[in-house]
Design a protein around this motif. Structure first.
Motif, PDB file in Angstrom:
ATOM      1  N   GLU A 372       0.811  -1.219   0.000  1.00  0.00           N
ATOM      2  CA  GLU A 372       0.000   0.000   0.000  1.00  0.00           C
ATOM      3  C   GLU A 372       0.841   1.265   0.000  1.00  0.00           C
ATOM      4  O   GLU A 372       0.579   2.200  -0.754  1.00  0.00           O
ATOM      5  CB  GLU A 372      -0.931  -0.002   1.217  1.00  0.00           C
ATOM      6  N   HIS A 373       1.873   1.326   0.853  1.00  0.00           N
ATOM      7  CA  HIS A 373       2.736   2.508   0.963  1.00  0.00           C
ATOM      8  C   HIS A 373       4.180   2.049   0.822  1.00  0.00           C
ATOM      9  O   HIS A 373       4.667   1.271   1.642  1.00  0.00           O
ATOM     10  CB  HIS A 373       2.529   3.218   2.295  1.00  0.00           C
ATOM     11  N   ARG A 397       1.003   4.851  -4.723  1.00  0.00           N
ATOM     12  CA  ARG A 397       1.499   4.003  -3.640  1.00  0.00           C
ATOM     13  C   ARG A 397       2.867   4.440  -3.133  1.00  0.00           C
ATOM     14  O   ARG A 397       3.333   3.967  -2.095  1.00  0.00           O
ATOM     15  CB  ARG A 397       1.607   2.547  -4.119  1.00  0.00           C
ATOM     16  N   ARG A 399       5.779   6.358  -1.420  1.00  0.00           N
ATOM     17  CA  ARG A 399       6.127   7.311  -0.373  1.00  0.00           C
ATOM     18  C   ARG A 399       7.426   8.020  -0.740  1.00  0.00           C
ATOM     19  O   ARG A 399       7.668   9.158  -0.346  1.00  0.00           O
ATOM     20  CB  ARG A 399       6.294   6.580   0.950  1.00  0.00           C
ATOM     21  N   ASP A 450       5.063   1.546   6.502  1.00  0.00           N
ATOM     22  CA  ASP A 450       5.477   1.524   5.097  1.00  0.00           C
ATOM     23  C   ASP A 450       6.268   0.254   4.782  1.00  0.00           C
ATOM     24  O   ASP A 450       6.716  -0.468   5.682  1.00  0.00           O
ATOM     25  CB  ASP A 450       6.361   2.737   4.768  1.00  0.00           C
TER      26      ASP A 450
END
Length: 493
Positions: A372-373, A397, A399, A450
């Motif tokens: 997701e991150h 998605r 970071r 993350d």
């Protein structure tokens, strides 16, 4: 073929080249190995071959030895290499080690179940071998994996069936191979610098279907694979078998309510389906969960591409007559190799994942879609690839991104176009120590929850011997990061 006295030139001192040279020499051929390198490794290998009366010529891989009647190439040598151009001019055939293995098979040789595709080949072949073993069959995963295929074909102990991984390079040089059944998992641009075009790359992949006896397995989500089935010259009665992540139609394998099912190798496939296994039986999982955040550990979700790999392996096994229970037992027994979506560690609430095997954009796309991150570590040798579609699809998605390697500028430019808000660290270095710096920068960008993901979308040879060494360097740097934080925590106490 009569090999005694045949003058054979083997191109390359790699694993497959050495295997071919020794096998043909034992059969009586007069073998010369040529290699453009002249380093310590090449000299050590040459000395061992010369003890077996195999001639070796180092530092010159371009000149065709006088009197050569056949050239056997290692997979990585490009078709336009000077050695092969000279062979063509002299009317000398060029084949690969897979072709030689096919020619060396005995009259009762084990049939081949073959797999190719841009991504997932190794995992699928290993899943297939696990299923075949669960069925009580003597088998081996060979080809572009494990033991050289020539050594297995010439083994004193007979095999019942072989699970064969074939790269586009190997298929290019293997015109005679005729598999029992074969699968193409997917097609995406890769190795275009070697093949010259996507059309040529696809055509070489499509060779795997030629002469199939029972089944040509294709991916319903990738129309190009089905198109290659339609164009293949197969034996009468050979069937097209699709696999899908959705509900399967007749002559397909698919997924229904978390169950892998077969509607291809059953009686009355228009009405009936056979349960093979549960999705939960497939590994590796898509992601690592944080127990501290979610309480007790729960079953991890399976990445969609691994379900597709399992379905393709099951289709080939079923084409060979394997019973459903063996499919389930084999998938449960399967364990993936290192560097394929491998969880390395959790440090300060951040998960570190090694997917160094993601050496092209198609593999990296699947990897990025699993989290997701992401703080993404990428870069290396692009092999003619472009990165716009990959970055555009993953932008939401990301970071952050840390770029390493010779062709990192291509990824940096794609990030600037499609994800300008994502912070990017461009490490202007290609030495092997750059990985430790990349992990340190990724840790700085990451937040708790993350995932720091090594999914380079590029080959590794600008910095590392292979993708495995690159993954090892990543894991070592992550473990070092954890040790540093532990030491700081102890000092603070």
């Amino acid at each position: 073929m009569i090999w005694t006295g045949k003058r054979v030139t083997v191109a390359g001192l790699g694993v497959s080249g050495v295997s071919a040279a020794r096998a043909l020499a034992r059969l009586g051929a007069a073998v010369t190995v040529v290699d453009g390198g002249d380093g310590e490794r090449q000299r050590e290998t040459a000395a061992l071959l010369e003890k077996d009366e195999i001639a070796v010529r180092l530092g010159d891989g371009d000149t065709l030895p006088e009197g050569t009647e056949l050239v056997v190439t290692s997979p990585g040598w490009k078709p336009r290499s000077p050695l092969f151009l000279a062979a063509a001019e002299a009317g000398v055939d060029v084949v690969g080690d897979v072709e030689i293995a096919w020619r060396l098979r005995g009259p009762d040789a084990a049939p081949w179940l073959a797999v190719t595709g841009t991504n997932g080949k190794t995992t699928t072949v290993q899943m297939l071998a696990a299923i075949l073993k669960a069925a009580g069959l003597r088998t081996a995963a060979v080809g572009n994996i494990g033991t050289p295929i020539i050594d297995v074909v010439l083994s004193d102990e007979p095999y019942d069936v072989l699970a064969v991984e074939l790269s586009s390079y190997q298929l290019h040089w293997a015109p005679s191979v005729r598999a029992h059944s074969a699968a193409i998992l997917n097609l995406a641009p890769d190795h275009l610098d070697w093949h010259g075009s996507m059309q040529a790359y696809a055509a070489d992949k499509g060779r795997i279907y030629e002469g199939n006896k029972v089944a040509c397995v294709y991916n319903t989500a990738d129309p190009a694979t089905e198109e290659l089935v339609r164009g293949a010259d197969v034996e009468e009665g050979c069937r097209a078998i699709g696999f899908t992540l959705g509900t399967p139609g007749p002559s397909q394998l698919g997924v229904v309510e978390g169950i892998l099912v077969d509607r291809a190798f059953v009686e009355d496939r228009h009405r009936n389906a056979q349960e093979l296994a549960e999705v939960a039986d497939v590994s590796p999982p898509a992601a690592h969960r944080h127990p501290a955040e979610e309480g007790a550990p729960r079953p991890q979700p399976v990445a969609p591409h691994n379900i597709a790999n399992a379905l393709a392996a099951a289709a080939l096994a079923r084409a060979f007559g394997v019973e459903p229970a063996a499919v389930r037992d084999g998938l449960r027994a399967f364990r993936p190799d290192a560097h394929r979506i491998a969880h390395v560690a959790d440090v300060a609430g951040v998960t570190y994942i090694d997917d160094s095997k993601a050496t092209n954009t198609h593999a990296t796309q699947a990897s990025l879609a699993s989290y997701e991150h992401i703080v993404w570590i990428a870069g290396g040798l692009a092999k003619g690839a472009t990165f716009d579609d990959l970055v555009a699809g993953a932008a939401s998605r990301l970071r952050g991104a840390v770029l390493i390697g010779a062709d990192r500028a291509l990824i940096r430019e794609a990030l600037a176009r499609h994800a300008p808000e994502v912070p990017v660290v461009d490490l202007d270095r290609t030495d092997t120590g750059a990985m430790a710096a990349a992990v340190s920068e990724a840790a700085r960008l990451a937040r708790p929850g993350d995932t720091v993901l090594l999914a380079p979308a590029c080959a590794s040879m600008d910095m590392f011997v292979n993708y495995g060494r690159r993954g090892d360097a990543f894991a070592e740097a992550v473990r070092g990061l954890g040790s540093e934080r532990a030491d700081r925590g102890g000092q603070e106490q």
